[in-house]
Write an enzyme that holds these catalytic residues in place. Sequence first.
Site, short mmCIF file in Angstrom:
data_model
loop_
_atom_site.label_atom_id
_atom_site.label_comp_id
_atom_site.label_asym_id
_atom_site.label_seq_id
_atom_site.Cartn_x
_atom_site.Cartn_y
_atom_site.Cartn_z
N GLU A 93 -20.93 -14.14 -15.53
CA GLU A 93 -20.02 -14.75 -16.08
C GLU A 93 -19.04 -15.72 -15.13
O GLU A 93 -18.30 -16.23 -15.52
CB GLU A 93 -19.02 -13.99 -16.83
N HIS B 207 -22.40 -11.17 -1.64
CA HIS B 207 -22.20 -9.82 -1.01
C HIS B 207 -22.48 -9.88 0.65
O HIS B 207 -23.15 -9.17 0.99
CB HIS B 207 -23.14 -8.66 -1.67
N ASP C 158 0.98 -1.24 -0.01
CA ASP C 158 0.06 0.06 -0.19
C ASP C 158 0.79 1.39 -0.23
O ASP C 158 1.52 1.38 1.06
CB ASP C 158 -0.87 0.32 1.12
N ALA D 44 -13.56 -6.53 -1.92
CA ALA D 44 -13.72 -4.86 -2.09
C ALA D 44 -14.47 -4.24 -2.58
O ALA D 44 -15.73 -3.96 -2.48
CB ALA D 44 -12.03 -4.46 -2.38
N ARG D 45 -14.36 -4.57 -4.11
CA ARG D 45 -15.36 -4.12 -5.26
C ARG D 45 -14.89 -5.06 -6.45
O ARG D 45 -13.95 -5.12 -6.75
CB ARG D 45 -15.05 -2.68 -5.64
N ASP E 209 -16.90 -11.69 -3.33
CA ASP E 209 -18.11 -11.36 -2.70
C ASP E 209 -19.23 -10.77 -3.55
O ASP E 209 -20.17 -9.95 -2.99
CB ASP E 209 -17.93 -10.58 -1.41
#
Length: 394
Positions: free
Chosen positions: A258, A270, A165, A228-229, A253
């Site tokens: 697909e 999710h 990070d 995360a996304r 999540d």
Amino acid sequence: MSFEIQTYNNIAEEGLKRFRNATYTIDTGAEPDGIMLRSQNLHETTFPASVKGIARAGAGVNNIPVESCTSQGIVVFNTPGANANAVKELVLASLLLSVRPILKGATWVQTLTGTDIDKQVEKEKKQFSGFELEGKKLGVVGLGAIGAMIANDAYRLGMDVVGYDPFVSVDTAWNISRRVRRALTLDEVFRECDFITIHVPLNDKTRHLISTKELQLMKNNATLLNFARGELVDNQALVEGINNQTIKEYITDFASEELLHHPQITVLPHLGASTSEAEINCAKSASRNLKLFLETGNIQHSVNFPAVELAFHSPYRLAIFHKNVPNMLGAISSTAADLGMNIDNLINRSRDEIAYTLLDLSETDITKINALQTAVSALNDVIRIRIIKHQEEN
């Protein structure tokens, strides 16, 4: 002074009870001063001029038109860290499920019949043997509240943990175990690690952070986790990579057509923040941020305006949203002086092209305060201005 709060989704009562007093009303149909929500998509929503702040009970704000809100002087809040423990636990559970076929084994046992089930189990259990996390290398991309917790706990499970990070904060650095090794590049994480979990925000720079090039750098027995996304991973490249044995497994999540019905892809519905504790923590944090802002103008945990905190003791305060241009403070101060007003206190903070100023005044005549608001509003590059009256109960 009173405020109307509009809610979307089910906001935990532990958060809403902060607004259950004479100063606030909730969902009465009046023009809202603040909005609280979880997953409601607001991109097609036209906000009335009354809206001053939007609080998301969660970390991600992709369901909120942040750029449009900024241009209108609407502060968007999120709750970083409030659901961190819930997401961390699900990631750790997924790591364990990736190495031990627990669910497949449990499902298989339910198919057995007869009086010798114990013997059948002993005979066939080898098909569900796995391996251990201890000694394996985990790469954590993004060391915010969630990533830092995962890094620390994975180390306690006996894993060799590498973190990446470039923007890690001082607070986060203090909370990360010294035994978590820092990677200098993303490529280092991709090449070295048996497991990679990503915990970065979604923006133009991180969309498809992992695509064909990155997948080809990974070990062919690597497992990628994304809590995360969904858009951080290029799904088409991911499926191709698994089919070509570029990597072994993907756990996410975020459901997408697909990704379904593939034996090496696990898709969860999710569930990251779906615990009662996380929902309560997020609601409490979101309501605290919004309430503080409405009553004092102070900003904490905003995704589009700078953090600003100034003790509020004066009779009135002006909260001024403006562009980050030279001599703005001078123009504001001169305008107050021209109207014969004394400034008790002042603070200014900027964030990229946007700035925010709190101006405390000793003046008690609301007519004069209104005149100052009108004059400051007329200045070039002022986006929005609020008058906030001090209340003893604040």
